[in-house]
Every structure is written in C-alpha cells, then in structure tokens.
Design an enzyme around this catalytic site. Structure first.
Site, PDB file in Angstrom:
ATOM      1  N   HIS A 179       0.850  -1.205   0.000  1.00 32.02           N
ATOM      2  CA  HIS A 179       0.000   0.000   0.000  1.00 32.02           C
ATOM      3  C   HIS A 179       0.879   1.246   0.000  1.00 32.02           C
ATOM      4  O   HIS A 179       1.837   1.354   0.787  1.00 32.02           O
ATOM      5  CB  HIS A 179      -0.911  -0.015   1.229  1.00 32.02           C
ATOM      6  CG  HIS A 179      -1.801   1.183   1.345  1.00 32.02           C
ATOM      7  ND1 HIS A 179      -2.721   1.530   0.364  1.00 32.02           N
ATOM      8  CD2 HIS A 179      -1.903   2.134   2.325  1.00 32.02           C
ATOM      9  CE1 HIS A 179      -3.354   2.633   0.743  1.00 32.02           C
ATOM     10  NE2 HIS A 179      -2.876   3.010   1.907  1.00 32.02           N
ATOM     11  N   ASP A 196      -2.930   9.114   4.016  1.00 33.58           N
ATOM     12  CA  ASP A 196      -3.254   7.740   3.652  1.00 33.58           C
ATOM     13  C   ASP A 196      -4.662   7.699   3.060  1.00 33.58           C
ATOM     14  O   ASP A 196      -5.619   8.128   3.702  1.00 33.58           O
ATOM     15  CB  ASP A 196      -3.175   6.845   4.891  1.00 33.58           C
ATOM     16  CG  ASP A 196      -3.324   5.366   4.562  1.00 33.58           C
ATOM     17  OD1 ASP A 196      -3.792   5.040   3.451  1.00 33.58           O
ATOM     18  OD2 ASP A 196      -2.972   4.533   5.406  1.00 33.58           O
ATOM     19  N   CYS A 246      -4.108   3.410  -4.754  1.00 31.99           N
ATOM     20  CA  CYS A 246      -3.377   4.168  -3.725  1.00 31.99           C
ATOM     21  C   CYS A 246      -2.199   4.953  -4.306  1.00 31.99           C
ATOM     22  O   CYS A 246      -1.931   6.079  -3.876  1.00 31.99           O
ATOM     23  CB  CYS A 246      -2.897   3.239  -2.617  1.00 31.99           C
ATOM     24  SG  CYS A 246      -1.975   1.787  -3.189  1.00 31.99           S
TER      25      CYS A 246
END
Length: 287
Positions: A179, A196, A246
């Site tokens: 990620h 994030d 992401c």
C-alpha cells in the site's frame, strides 16, 4: 550499407549516396535502424545523437529536416513497436527518461485502470514534480525501505549534495504492506503529516522519519532542527474506495502539496487522472 560501423551488419542502413533528394521514408527507415543498433548495444539515445548519425549516413546537412526528424524521434521513443520486432523486447524498451528513471512500456501499463503503480512510475512522476518545484525535495520510493531495514547509516549520504533544511517541503513516498502512502514534512514548523487514502496511520513510520531528520540535523550541524518535531495524521483528504488506486492518490497528494493547492479530486476522477499522468510522463510536462 555504409562502412562506418563494420560490426553492425545486423542492422540495415539504406545507402542513398548519389541520390538528389532524401525522402521522408528513407529518413524514417534509417532512424529505425539507429534505434535498433543503439538498443542492441545497450547504448543511450538522444535526439542530438540521432541527428548526427543521420548526417553521417546521408553525408548531407539536414538542418532543414530537423523539425521532421525531431517529430519522428519522439514518435519512435514513445512507440517502440514501430522499430522492434520482438514483443518481449518492446515491453522493456525505454519510452521516456525523467531524472534518473527510465520508464518502459511495461511500467506505463501500470497506469491502466485498476492496476497498482510500480516504483518506476511513482519515482518518474515524483521526479517530474521535483524538477518543477525546486523548493520541494522528494525522496525516492526506495528511501524508506532502506531506512526501515538498515537504519540511518544506510541512507545518511542520500542527501549529501542537498541542504534539505532549506526546502519548503520534504515528501516521503511510503510503500508498506502493498500500500502506498505519503508523508509530508513542513520545515517551517517541523511538522510531519501522514496522508493515507484508506485513513490508516503509520505511527512507527513517522517516528522513524523524525529520528532520521534529527540524525540528519546532527550530521549536518543544524542544531535548530534537532528537536521540536511533531507528527499528525491528515484526515480531510480525498479517500479511495477501489483497491489498486493508492499510488495514484499519493501522486496527486504530492502534486497538490507542491502546488500548495486544495485537493479537490475524488475516486471518480481517478480514471481520468491516470490518463493525465500518462500524458504528463510521456511529454515530461505537468498539466
């Protein structure tokens, strides 16, 4: 075939000595040959080199054809399939070079919808930002991995030619557990902010980066930067709802932080932003 390179018999160069004119087809054919030759020898390639090679082949001044040669050169760089016959080789051919990063056709495919961006695309895009915004220093995606696994001594020389404490902003792309996230360091108030796209918070990561900055300050005799650091988690930012995006979110976070603009994009914009990023990388120009 001309006799300038006797060891290049595997690449055909069209001999046009004695002809009155040089057609576009002959220029293109020879340019493809030059690309093949340089790739086989694993040599670098640029427009000036190709232009000079063509002038040697045709034994003529080609200044009046420079614009056409430049157009063809850019096309061949972006579309290796025009001059390569092996599909596997085409995938590994460099399409564009940005800073220290060479992006291939395989790399660019990670910008297709629902694919995870790889390190090369991330680094290439972040390098594009760093080139334009010189008051921002952006670390390689490999930096944090080295810091986490090997400690400060393994990375202390990564910025030996840069005074990071004179920058407005430091950006750290982070890749942990498959990620991508981003840490932004605002030097004016010694604040590290974690961004994030799935609203996680990597406290250990932030602690390691604070330790790195303190050690760097000591190493570079920046006494005023040794203490007073604080960390926070940015919550009011665009969030992802689809797995695999992401990396795109991180690149967009970085872009808006460099521009000092509000982050007004969302998950529905990601397919369009992927296409835009590909165009920006290909043209080596931000939009």
């Amino acid at each position: 075939m001309n006799g300038d390179d006797d060891d290049d018999d595997d690449v055909m160069i069209v001999d046009v000595i004695g002809e009155k004119g040089i057609s576009k087809e002959k220029i293109i054919c020879n340019m493809k040959g030059i690309f093949q030759k340089k790739f086989q020898k694993k040599e670098g390639l640029n427009l000036k080199m190709v232009f000079e090679e063509l002038q040697k082949i045709f034994k003529k001044d080609l200044k009046e054809r420079y614009s056409f040669i430049q157009t063809v050169y850019n096309d061949l760089k972006q579309r290796p399939g025009l001059w390569m016959t092996d599909p596997n080789t085409q995938k590994k051919a460099t399409i564009v070079t940005i800073g220290n990063y060479e992006l291939t056709a395989d790399d660019m495919k990670t910008l297709q919808e629902n694919k995870w961006l790889n390190d090369n695309v991330m680094n290439g895009y972040l390098a594009l930002l760093a080139i334009k915004y010189n008051d921002v220093f952006i670390y390689s995606t490999y930096f944090y991995t080295h810091l986490r696994k090997k400690g400060f001594q393994a990375v202390k020389k990564w910025t030996k030619k840069v005074d990071i404490f004179k920058k407005r902003l430091l950006l750290f792309p982070i890749h942990v557990n498959n990620h991508w996230t981003l840490v932004s360091c605002r030097l004016s108030d010694k604040t590290l902010m974690h961004l994030d796209s799935i609203s996680g918070f990597k406290k250990t990561c932030l602690q390691q980066l604070v330790s790195y900055l303190k050690n760097t300050a000591c190493h570079k005799s920046q006494d005023d930067m040794v203490s007073g650091w604080q960390v926070c988690h940015m919550k009011s930012i665009p969030m992802q709802t689809i797995p695999g995006d992401c990396g795109v979110f991180v690149c967009q976070y970085a872009k808006h932080l460099c521009q000092n603009t509000s982050m007004e994009f969302s998950q529905k914009d990601i397919p369009k932003l992927r296409l835009q990023m590909r165009q920006e990388l290909t043209n080596k120009q931000l939009m």
